[in-house]
Design a protein around this motif. Structure first.
Motif, PDB file in Angstrom:
ATOM      1  N   HIS A 173       0.833  -1.121   0.210  1.00 48.01           N
ATOM      2  CA  HIS A 173       0.120   0.021  -0.033  1.00 48.01           C
ATOM      3  C   HIS A 173       0.667   1.242  -0.063  1.00 48.01           C
ATOM      4  O   HIS A 173       0.445   2.296  -0.595  1.00 48.01           O
ATOM      5  CB  HIS A 173      -0.997  -0.022   1.189  1.00 48.01           C
ATOM      6  N   LYS A 174       1.877   1.151   0.793  1.00 41.62           N
ATOM      7  CA  LYS A 174       3.100   2.373   0.788  1.00 41.62           C
ATOM      8  C   LYS A 174       3.895   2.370  -0.513  1.00 41.62           C
ATOM      9  O   LYS A 174       4.607   3.342  -0.747  1.00 41.62           O
ATOM     10  CB  LYS A 174       3.773   2.271   2.099  1.00 41.62           C
ATOM     11  N   GLY A 175       3.625   1.582  -1.434  1.00 39.35           N
ATOM     12  CA  GLY A 175       4.438   1.429  -2.745  1.00 39.35           C
ATOM     13  C   GLY A 175       5.811   0.718  -2.745  1.00 39.35           C
ATOM     14  O   GLY A 175       6.506   0.825  -3.544  1.00 39.35           O
ATOM     15  N   TYR A 176       5.956  -0.237  -1.793  1.00 41.01           N
ATOM     16  CA  TYR A 176       7.177  -0.945  -1.704  1.00 41.01           C
ATOM     17  C   TYR A 176       7.359  -1.930  -2.511  1.00 41.01           C
ATOM     18  O   TYR A 176       6.221  -2.712  -2.706  1.00 41.01           O
ATOM     19  CB  TYR A 176       7.946  -1.361  -0.293  1.00 41.01           C
ATOM     20  N   ASN A 177       8.267  -2.252  -3.324  1.00 35.57           N
ATOM     21  CA  ASN A 177       8.509  -3.365  -4.404  1.00 35.57           C
ATOM     22  C   ASN A 177       8.472  -4.643  -3.887  1.00 35.57           C
ATOM     23  O   ASN A 177       9.213  -4.818  -2.865  1.00 35.57           O
ATOM     24  CB  ASN A 177       9.879  -2.924  -5.286  1.00 35.57           C
ATOM     25  N   LEU A 178       7.670  -5.552  -4.474  1.00 34.43           N
ATOM     26  CA  LEU A 178       7.594  -6.785  -3.679  1.00 34.43           C
ATOM     27  C   LEU A 178       8.755  -7.672  -4.060  1.00 34.43           C
ATOM     28  O   LEU A 178       9.251  -8.413  -2.979  1.00 34.43           O
ATOM     29  CB  LEU A 178       6.494  -7.535  -4.752  1.00 34.43           C
ATOM     30  N   GLU A 179       9.694  -7.458  -5.143  1.00 34.73           N
ATOM     31  CA  GLU A 179      10.857  -7.909  -5.240  1.00 34.73           C
ATOM     32  C   GLU A 179      11.914  -7.759  -4.094  1.00 34.73           C
ATOM     33  O   GLU A 179      12.375  -8.511  -3.543  1.00 34.73           O
ATOM     34  CB  GLU A 179      11.623  -7.803  -6.714  1.00 34.73           C
ATOM     35  N   TYR A 180      12.078  -6.356  -3.575  1.00 41.11           N
ATOM     36  CA  TYR A 180      12.660  -6.076  -2.693  1.00 41.11           C
ATOM     37  C   TYR A 180      12.227  -6.340  -1.444  1.00 41.11           C
ATOM     38  O   TYR A 180      13.153  -6.722  -0.465  1.00 41.11           O
ATOM     39  CB  TYR A 180      12.918  -4.421  -2.912  1.00 41.11           C
ATOM     40  N   THR A 184      14.752  -8.875   1.409  1.00 38.71           N
ATOM     41  CA  THR A 184      14.774  -8.496   2.655  1.00 38.71           C
ATOM     42  C   THR A 184      14.735  -9.630   3.643  1.00 38.71           C
ATOM     43  O   THR A 184      15.052  -9.672   4.995  1.00 38.71           O
ATOM     44  CB  THR A 184      14.081  -7.274   3.260  1.00 38.71           C
ATOM     45  N   GLY A 185      13.889 -10.542   3.075  1.00 34.60           N
ATOM     46  CA  GLY A 185      13.303 -11.754   3.846  1.00 34.60           C
ATOM     47  C   GLY A 185      11.967 -11.388   4.804  1.00 34.60           C
ATOM     48  O   GLY A 185      11.358 -12.310   5.444  1.00 34.60           O
ATOM     49  N   LEU A 186      11.575 -10.300   4.750  1.00 31.74           N
ATOM     50  CA  LEU A 186      10.338  -9.919   5.398  1.00 31.74           C
ATOM     51  C   LEU A 186       9.090 -10.668   4.716  1.00 31.74           C
ATOM     52  O   LEU A 186       8.062 -10.847   5.372  1.00 31.74           O
ATOM     53  CB  LEU A 186      10.013  -8.328   5.285  1.00 31.74           C
ATOM     54  N   VAL A 187       9.099 -10.950   3.560  1.00 32.26           N
ATOM     55  CA  VAL A 187       7.894 -11.419   2.620  1.00 32.26           C
ATOM     56  C   VAL A 187       8.513 -12.607   1.825  1.00 32.26           C
ATOM     57  O   VAL A 187       9.484 -12.553   1.413  1.00 32.26           O
ATOM     58  CB  VAL A 187       7.378 -10.252   1.883  1.00 32.26           C
ATOM     59  N   THR A 188       7.592 -13.577   2.122  1.00 30.07           N
ATOM     60  CA  THR A 188       7.979 -14.842   1.058  1.00 30.07           C
ATOM     61  C   THR A 188       6.672 -14.827   0.268  1.00 30.07           C
ATOM     62  O   THR A 188       5.577 -14.545   0.357  1.00 30.07           O
ATOM     63  CB  THR A 188       8.105 -16.067   1.846  1.00 30.07           C
ATOM     64  N   GLN A 193       1.392 -16.206  -3.927  1.00 30.85           N
ATOM     65  CA  GLN A 193       0.393 -15.243  -3.021  1.00 30.85           C
ATOM     66  C   GLN A 193       1.723 -14.825  -1.885  1.00 30.85           C
ATOM     67  O   GLN A 193       2.441 -15.504  -1.369  1.00 30.85           O
ATOM     68  CB  GLN A 193      -0.453 -15.912  -2.267  1.00 30.85           C
ATOM     69  N   PRO A 194       1.982 -13.330  -1.722  1.00 26.49           N
ATOM     70  CA  PRO A 194       2.901 -13.007  -0.975  1.00 26.49           C
ATOM     71  C   PRO A 194       2.280 -13.173   0.570  1.00 26.49           C
ATOM     72  O   PRO A 194       1.074 -12.867   0.816  1.00 26.49           O
ATOM     73  CB  PRO A 194       3.081 -11.402  -1.337  1.00 26.49           C
ATOM     74  N   ILE A 195       3.161 -13.634   1.326  1.00 26.51           N
ATOM     75  CA  ILE A 195       2.616 -13.688   2.788  1.00 26.51           C
ATOM     76  C   ILE A 195       3.894 -13.030   3.765  1.00 26.51           C
ATOM     77  O   ILE A 195       5.140 -13.328   3.329  1.00 26.51           O
ATOM     78  CB  ILE A 195       2.139 -15.148   3.142  1.00 26.51           C
ATOM     79  N   ASP A 196       3.557 -12.627   5.120  1.00 21.86           N
ATOM     80  CA  ASP A 196       4.367 -12.398   5.811  1.00 21.86           C
ATOM     81  C   ASP A 196       5.262 -13.436   6.310  1.00 21.86           C
ATOM     82  O   ASP A 196       4.799 -14.582   6.756  1.00 21.86           O
ATOM     83  CB  ASP A 196       3.638 -11.561   6.979  1.00 21.86           C
ATOM     84  N   ASN A 197       6.517 -13.377   6.606  1.00 20.00           N
ATOM     85  CA  ASN A 197       7.499 -14.068   7.006  1.00 20.00           C
ATOM     86  C   ASN A 197       7.808 -14.311   8.410  1.00 20.00           C
ATOM     87  O   ASN A 197       7.934 -15.634   8.849  1.00 20.00           O
ATOM     88  CB  ASN A 197       8.818 -13.968   6.220  1.00 20.00           C
ATOM     89  N   TYR A 198       7.550 -13.306   9.235  1.00 19.52           N
ATOM     90  CA  TYR A 198       7.795 -13.228  10.598  1.00 19.52           C
ATOM     91  C   TYR A 198       6.443 -13.204  11.324  1.00 19.52           C
ATOM     92  O   TYR A 198       6.447 -12.829  12.604  1.00 19.52           O
ATOM     93  CB  TYR A 198       8.646 -12.147  10.994  1.00 19.52           C
ATOM     94  N   ARG A 199       5.455 -13.699  10.858  1.00  7.86           N
ATOM     95  CA  ARG A 199       4.312 -13.679  11.718  1.00  7.86           C
ATOM     96  C   ARG A 199       4.117 -14.264  12.976  1.00  7.86           C
ATOM     97  O   ARG A 199       4.741 -15.383  13.400  1.00  7.86           O
ATOM     98  CB  ARG A 199       2.817 -14.094  10.772  1.00  7.86           C
ATOM     99  N   GLY A 200       3.575 -13.480  14.023  1.00  5.60           N
ATOM    100  CA  GLY A 200       3.474 -14.174  15.130  1.00  5.60           C
ATOM    101  C   GLY A 200       4.783 -14.197  15.894  1.00  5.60           C
ATOM    102  O   GLY A 200       4.911 -14.986  17.032  1.00  5.60           O
TER     103      GLY A 200
END
Length: 666
Positions: A173-180, A184-188, A193-200
């Motif tokens: 939503h803030k415009g950050y690139n999915l590839e980047y 970073t490892g924040l998203v897989t 479907q992109p999902i959060d990597n560090y959830r919980g």
């Protein structure tokens, strides 16, 4: 490369009082400012800052320099990093020379990853403090660990909601690139479907030395056989695990001041010790120590104390880093926390003061500790004992710096006694390992290969003796070790130093009113090359660079050297400019006082004195060399030539000195 135009803009705006004042509380004392030195512990201020001279000096620990030096020393920045810091402070837009498309792409990638990590850090902190789940789960966990809100905010700890897409939705939503985001490892991405990597998980940001977020450690809070306890950011353009120690940004000043680094294993160990007021601590994050991590420690101190759990795993983890630490020249100690405890739990159990005392009372020399542990393991096994002797000898052989030779000899003495073997045998074994390493280095040296180098393995001989390898510690032909930078100027170099001071302070002043020539004109139009007349390498370099600028039609400002890119040049220029003893010695003045037609202007008189001294000194050397040659030859014609040269040199010196009103010969 940052352009010279940008650097000049920064230099013109620098105010050393403002720069130092950002880190040190200063009070005005006469023409200068004073405060408590940030580089060592002191109760009475001995740290002085001069706005007019643009230098700082601590009369307690001896550190001195300019505004750029201060930022580099205080923040442990490189020259370029310090320039960027100053550019940001003084709102100077940085211009850079053209770089290749590949380099530019890497820089843009790194900048993008830093921006995303900063966004993620702020997001996780906000989630921890401002959501119900963050407070009930994440904040509760930190509070159970005994962390205060102040320490949580200091280390920028956070929490990731236990939802599949909460973070990635906000980031996109803030415009950050999915590839980047993936990099970073924040998203897989799973099933497209992109999902959060560090959830919980609770989040531990990992900072570089300047405080930028390189990556994250994320700890799960519920037991799971399917998920690892910790997830760390993958390595990328900005995060290389082997080059990072957790907590360095928060510990760097304390390590520098206390001249000791405490090394622990985990994030919570670092945070708990900081909260207890023990701030000179970093963590290896459970990985084996690397050479890069040890060199990072060495930027701040040579003294490393490892604090690990007292169980077998902790002992083995500590020993893994020993040989590398020794090879890097670190003084390594080890303090094992009592079994079933770790630094985090133990400092909370006994308190800060008792923990400090525990370290002081229980830290052991690393090599001797390794020997005791290994001897216990070996028991009565003769094969294992023989192997142990070789292992210890190889470890001691890594202490190969000349200044550490007495320490090496002390280890040989102590270890031979504990192992109950002949000391000479251990010396021979240590020398063998030293020779083997030197041979390997020679074989791998590209310069040897270019020259034809070695055609095969080196011959197996007895190799160099300790006396040959370390002549400084043996009486025959021993030379004193090099003096520290602050003492690079010996007595015969005082006038070289004075010449530099004259050029930097008065180079653009009018020397001759009629001819309208400057001090620099006078010096560089004399028929002598002062760079070749000088002996000190720093002086030679300053003269060379000054002359290059002069030949291009400009007289350099002192800031060109006071804020020089080479820290050695900048530091020594600061020493030269502040030194009140650099003037001609009383004996020289009394014997060779120079009277001129230029009136009482001190800078003109000093200019002639300094240049005249260097020229005369050179001629005196030539006379001495010529007389030595004359006395050592029996060839009649050669003696005649030497006599004529002696007469000629003395005539030149007489004319030179009489030309400025100085009488040398009676």
């Amino acid at each position: 490369m940052i352009t010279q135009n940008t650097i000049q803009q920064i230099l013109h705006r620098i105010d050393i009082i403002d720069v130092v004042g950002a880190f040190v509380k200063l009070k005005k004392r006469g023409a200068n400012y004073m405060g408590l030195c940030p580089f060592h512990n002191e109760k009475s201020p001995s740290f002085t800052v001069s706005g007019t001279k643009e230098i700082y000096k601590c009369f307690g620990c001896g550190k001195s320099g300019n505004a750029i030096n201060f930022v580099m020393e205080h923040e442990k920045y490189s020259y370029v990093e310090a320039i960027r810091w100053l550019a940001q402070r003084y709102q100077v837009e940085i211009e850079e020379t053209e770089v290749s498309p590949e380099v530019k792409a890497r820089q843009q990638m790194a900048d993008s990853l830093f921006i995303i990590n900063n966004f993620a850090r702020d997001y996780f902190v906000k989630t921890l403090f401002e959501t119900d789940e963050g407070q009930n789960v994440g904040l509760s966990y930190f509070e159970e660990r005994g962390f205060s809100e102040e320490i949580i905010r200091k280390f920028q700890l956070g929490y990731a909601l236990n939802l599949r897409e909460a973070f990635v939705r906000e980031a996109q939503h803030k415009g950050y690139n999915l590839e980047y985001l993936q990099k970073t490892g924040l998203v897989t991405v799973r099933n497209d479907q992109p999902i959060d990597n560090y959830r919980g998980r609770v989040i531990f940001p990992i900072h570089n030395q300047s405080g930028k977020v390189l990556g994250f450690g994320a700890r799960i809070l519920v037991k799971s056989d399917r998920a690892p306890k910790y997830i760390n950011s993958p390595e990328n353009d900005i995060y290389v695990k082997s080059k990072v120690l957790y907590g360095t940004y928060f510990a760097r000043h304390a390590i520098d001041k206390l001249d000791e680094c405490l090394l622990v294993e985990g994030y919570t160990d670092v945070i708990s010790l900081h909260q207890a007021g023990i701030e000179n601590v970093v963590a290896s994050s459970g990985t084996s120590l690397t050479t890069d991590q040890l060199r990072l420690i060495k930027k701040y101190t040579n003294n490393l104390t490892i604090l690990y759990d007292g169980d077998n795993a902790g002992i083995k983890a500590a020993l893994r880093g020993l040989d590398m630490a020794i090879e890097e020249g670190l003084n390594v100690k080890l303090a094992l926390v009592p079994d079933k405890e770790d630094p985090d739990s133990y400092v909370r159990k006994i308190g800060a003061e008792a923990f400090r005392q525990f370290i002081a009372d229980n830290k052991q020399d690393f090599i001797l500790f390794k020997l005791h542990v290994s001897m216990k393991e070996a028991g009565n096994d003769s094969t294992r004992k023989s192997q142990l002797v070789n292992e210890i000898a190889e470890t001691i052989a890594r202490i190969d710096k000349v200044e550490d030779f007495p320490r090496q000899q002390d280890y040989i003495r102590q270890c031979s006694q504990l192992l109950k073997i002949d000391e000479e045998r251990l010396v021979d074994l240590v020398n063998k390992f030293i020779r083997e390493r030197l041979s390997k280095q020679a074989l791998n040296d590209p310069s040897n290969k270019k020259k034809g180098g070695f055609d095969g393995p080196p011959p197996q001989d007895d190799g160099p003796s300790l006396a040959e390898m370390y002549p400084e510690y043996f009486p025959d032909g021993a030379e004193a070790p090099a003096a520290p930078t602050e003492n690079i100027f010996n007595t015969s170099e005082r006038q070289e130093r004075e010449l530099i001071k004259i050029l930097l302070r008065f180079g653009d002043k009018i020397f001759d009113e009629e001819q309208k020539t400057t001090v620099a004109d006078y010096i560089f139009h004399l028929p002598y090359d002062f760079e070749s007349l000088s002996e000190n390498e720093i002086v030679k370099r300053i003269l060379r660079e000054y002359k290059e600028a002069y030949d291009q039609g400009s007289i350099p400002d002192k800031k060109m050297f006071l804020y020089h890119q080479d820290n050695d040049v900048a530091r020594n220029v600061a020493i030269i400019l502040e030194d009140k003893e650099a003037e001609l010695s009383a004996a020289w003045k009394e014997r060779f006082e120079i009277k001129t037609v230029y009136g009482d202007d001190a800078f003109r008189r000093d200019t002639i004195s300094a240049t005249n001294y260097l020229i005369i000194r050179k001629i005196q050397k030539l006379i001495a060399e010529n007389q030595q040659e004359m006395s050592s030859t029996e060839d009649y014609e050669a003696q005649i030539r030497c006599l004529e040269m002696d007469k000629h040199l003395k005539q030149i010196m007489k004319e030179l000195t009489e030309g400025v009103g100085t009488v040398i010969f009676k």
